[in-house]
Design a protein around this motif. Structure first.
Motif, PDB file in Angstrom:
ATOM      1  N   ASP A  13       0.823  -1.212   0.000  1.00 41.50           N
ATOM      2  CA  ASP A  13       0.000   0.000   0.000  1.00 41.50           C
ATOM      3  C   ASP A  13       0.858   1.264   0.000  1.00 41.50           C
ATOM      4  OD1 ASP A  13      -2.348  -1.486   0.018  1.00 41.50           O
ATOM      5  OD2 ASP A  13      -2.445  -1.555   2.200  1.00 41.50           O
ATOM      6  N   PHE A  14       1.849   1.306   0.886  1.00 42.82           N
ATOM      7  CA  PHE A  14       2.706   2.486   0.970  1.00 42.82           C
ATOM      8  C   PHE A  14       3.546   2.636  -0.296  1.00 42.82           C
ATOM      9  CE2 PHE A  14       6.675   4.643   2.205  1.00 42.82           C
ATOM     10  CZ  PHE A  14       6.142   5.844   2.659  1.00 42.82           C
ATOM     11  N   GLY A  15       4.063   1.516  -0.795  1.00 43.53           N
ATOM     12  CA  GLY A  15       4.884   1.557  -2.000  1.00 43.53           C
ATOM     13  C   GLY A  15       4.109   2.065  -3.204  1.00 43.53           C
ATOM     14  N   LEU A  18       3.489   5.837  -2.764  1.00 43.95           N
ATOM     15  CA  LEU A  18       4.733   6.580  -2.953  1.00 43.95           C
ATOM     16  C   LEU A  18       5.128   6.623  -4.422  1.00 43.95           C
ATOM     17  CD1 LEU A  18       6.963   8.084  -1.532  1.00 43.95           C
ATOM     18  CD2 LEU A  18       8.135   5.918  -1.136  1.00 43.95           C
ATOM     19  N   LYS A  19       5.006   5.508  -5.102  1.00 46.55           N
ATOM     20  CA  LYS A  19       5.343   5.441  -6.531  1.00 46.55           C
ATOM     21  C   LYS A  19       4.467   6.395  -7.334  1.00 46.55           C
ATOM     22  CE  LYS A  19       5.971   2.111 -10.319  1.00 46.55           C
ATOM     23  NZ  LYS A  19       5.127   2.755 -11.350  1.00 46.55           N
ATOM     24  N   GLN A  20       3.169   6.382  -7.070  1.00 45.07           N
ATOM     25  CA  GLN A  20       2.255   7.239  -7.812  1.00 45.07           C
ATOM     26  C   GLN A  20       2.552   8.710  -7.560  1.00 45.07           C
ATOM     27  OE1 GLN A  20      -1.598   5.830  -6.522  1.00 45.07           O
ATOM     28  NE2 GLN A  20      -1.630   4.149  -7.999  1.00 45.07           N
ATOM     29  N   GLU A  23       5.732   9.753  -9.401  1.00 48.01           N
ATOM     30  CA  GLU A  23       5.496   9.847 -10.839  1.00 48.01           C
ATOM     31  C   GLU A  23       4.710  11.101 -11.190  1.00 48.01           C
ATOM     32  OE1 GLU A  23       5.606   5.113 -12.089  1.00 48.01           O
ATOM     33  OE2 GLU A  23       3.699   6.049 -11.591  1.00 48.01           O
ATOM     34  N   LEU A  24       3.840  11.540 -10.302  1.00 41.12           N
ATOM     35  CA  LEU A  24       3.129  12.800 -10.514  1.00 41.12           C
ATOM     36  C   LEU A  24       4.095  13.987 -10.506  1.00 41.12           C
ATOM     37  CD1 LEU A  24      -0.102  12.353  -8.350  1.00 41.12           C
ATOM     38  CD2 LEU A  24       0.032  12.497 -10.847  1.00 41.12           C
ATOM     39  N   GLU A  25       5.215  13.819  -9.802  1.00 40.86           N
ATOM     40  CA  GLU A  25       6.249  14.858  -9.757  1.00 40.86           C
ATOM     41  C   GLU A  25       7.250  14.704 -10.898  1.00 40.86           C
ATOM     42  OE1 GLU A  25       6.563  17.500  -7.636  1.00 40.86           O
ATOM     43  OE2 GLU A  25       4.556  16.956  -6.944  1.00 40.86           O
ATOM     44  N   ASP A  26       6.911  13.850 -11.877  1.00 43.49           N
ATOM     45  CA  ASP A  26       7.680  13.654 -13.104  1.00 43.49           C
ATOM     46  C   ASP A  26       8.965  12.863 -12.898  1.00 43.49           C
ATOM     47  OD1 ASP A  26       7.514  13.957 -15.865  1.00 43.49           O
ATOM     48  OD2 ASP A  26       8.954  15.588 -15.869  1.00 43.49           O
ATOM     49  N   PHE A  27       9.027  12.046 -11.840  1.00 44.96           N
ATOM     50  CA  PHE A  27      10.127  11.105 -11.681  1.00 44.96           C
ATOM     51  C   PHE A  27       9.748   9.789 -12.350  1.00 44.96           C
ATOM     52  CE2 PHE A  27      10.728  13.787  -7.839  1.00 44.96           C
ATOM     53  CZ  PHE A  27      12.039  14.178  -8.059  1.00 44.96           C
ATOM     54  N   GLU A  28      10.761   9.064 -12.813  1.00 44.76           N
ATOM     55  CA  GLU A  28      10.558   7.689 -13.282  1.00 44.76           C
ATOM     56  C   GLU A  28      10.893   6.762 -12.121  1.00 44.76           C
ATOM     57  OE1 GLU A  28      12.286   4.495 -16.586  1.00 44.76           O
ATOM     58  OE2 GLU A  28      12.840   6.611 -16.688  1.00 44.76           O
ATOM     59  N   VAL A  29       9.960   5.890 -11.753  1.00 42.74           N
ATOM     60  CA  VAL A  29      10.130   5.062 -10.567  1.00 42.74           C
ATOM     61  C   VAL A  29      10.074   3.588 -10.944  1.00 42.74           C
ATOM     62  CG1 VAL A  29       9.267   4.504  -8.265  1.00 42.74           C
ATOM     63  CG2 VAL A  29       9.033   6.840  -9.145  1.00 42.74           C
ATOM     64  N   VAL A  30      11.094   2.839 -10.520  1.00 43.53           N
ATOM     65  CA  VAL A  30      11.084   1.379 -10.652  1.00 43.53           C
ATOM     66  C   VAL A  30      10.986   0.826  -9.233  1.00 43.53           C
ATOM     67  CG1 VAL A  30      12.278  -0.668 -11.481  1.00 43.53           C
ATOM     68  CG2 VAL A  30      12.481   1.494 -12.735  1.00 43.53           C
ATOM     69  N   TRP A  31       9.874   0.184  -8.946  1.00 44.73           N
ATOM     70  CA  TRP A  31       9.561  -0.256  -7.574  1.00 44.73           C
ATOM     71  C   TRP A  31       9.847  -1.745  -7.420  1.00 44.73           C
ATOM     72  CZ3 TRP A  31       3.849  -1.124  -5.835  1.00 44.73           C
ATOM     73  CH2 TRP A  31       3.820  -1.544  -4.510  1.00 44.73           C
ATOM     74  N   PHE A  32      10.669  -2.072  -6.431  1.00 47.42           N
ATOM     75  CA  PHE A  32      10.981  -3.453  -6.088  1.00 47.42           C
ATOM     76  C   PHE A  32      10.355  -3.775  -4.732  1.00 47.42           C
ATOM     77  CE2 PHE A  32      14.322  -2.047  -8.902  1.00 47.42           C
ATOM     78  CZ  PHE A  32      14.555  -3.130  -9.732  1.00 47.42           C
ATOM     79  N   GLN A  33       9.393  -4.712  -4.721  1.00 49.13           N
ATOM     80  CA  GLN A  33       8.808  -5.138  -3.450  1.00 49.13           C
ATOM     81  C   GLN A  33       9.720  -6.138  -2.740  1.00 49.13           C
ATOM     82  OE1 GLN A  33       4.584  -6.190  -3.577  1.00 49.13           O
ATOM     83  NE2 GLN A  33       4.424  -5.162  -5.572  1.00 49.13           N
TER      84      GLN A  33
END
Length: 228
Positions: A13-15, A18-20, A23-33
């Motif tokens: 949930d937190f991940g 945080l990812k969304q 990304e709204l701030e124009d970062f590219e995010v690769v999320w590893f659980q």
């Protein structure tokens, strides 16, 4: 080019939140659980600019993961996420080489500010006279257009035109506006001169296929300059 963030967070949930937000701030995010999934990436084409690592994760905690990353990428900036705002976390992270930490649940705006501050510290400052244009760099003081394929010394007029086009990046630019702004006149001869200068700039910038200066019939030009 977007800033690429490596996010290691096992809380689904937190991940996801945080990812969304990032990304709204124009970062590219690769999320590893699962932090173990990051290990193979270290020996591949590692293109991340900063890591955000949760400290409390199963199998591999954030501190151990940071040590693995920094062993391969010694100058890689890391920000730790921790649910425990304890002194031992701060000291351990600093000893490892962390750039910052923030306690969960964190204020998203504060996190963004911390990320940007870290990137400012670790990325070399670009002098005000240096402008990135795709894979080129323009030194406006030296009138020097630089590329790995070679450097070109521009004339004052060529640089003025290039800067004018860059100012109107990704927009339609009227021929008349260019002539009135740079030549302060608009007749057949200055129009032909503009065409010559446009042809030169296309040639100078031809080493980057992403850069486009397109003619718009009856209007003028449309440019597409990739910028950071």
């Amino acid at each position: 080019m977007k800033t690429k963030i490596l996010l290691a967070e096992d809380d689904v949930d937190f991940g996801m939140i945080l990812k969304q937000y990032l990304e709204l701030e124009d970062f590219e995010v690769v999320w590893f659980q699962n932090p173990a999934d990051i290990i193979p990436v270290l020996s591949a084409d590692f293109t991340f600019h900063i890591g955000i690592l949760d400290i409390m994760m199963p199998n591999i905690d954030g501190f151990s993961l940071a040590k693995m990353i920094l062993k391969e990428k010694t100058d890689f900036p890391i920000l730790f996420l921790t649910a425990k705002n304890q002194k031992i976390d701060r000291l351990t992270g600093l000893k490892i080489g962390a750039d910052d930490y923030i306690a969960k649940p964190c204020d998203p705006e504060e996190l963004i500010l911390r990320i940007k501050n870290i990137l400012k510290r670790v990325q070399p400052a670009t002098p005000e006279n240096i402008i990135s244009i795709g894979s080129y760099q323009l030194d406006t003081e030296k009138l020097l257009l630089s590329h790995t394929a070679g450097n070109i010394r521009l004339t004052i007029r060529e640089q003025q035109l290039l800067l004018h086009l860059l100012k109107h990046n990704k927009k339609a630019i009227k021929r008349d506006d260019i002539l009135d702004s740079l030549w302060e006149t608009n007749d057949y001869f200055t129009g032909r001169s503009l065409d010559v200068f446009i042809s030169r700039l296309r040639k100078y910038l031809s080493n980057d296929p992403e850069i486009k200066i397109q003619s718009l019939r009856g209007i003028g030009f449309e440019v597409d300059f990739p910028t950071p």
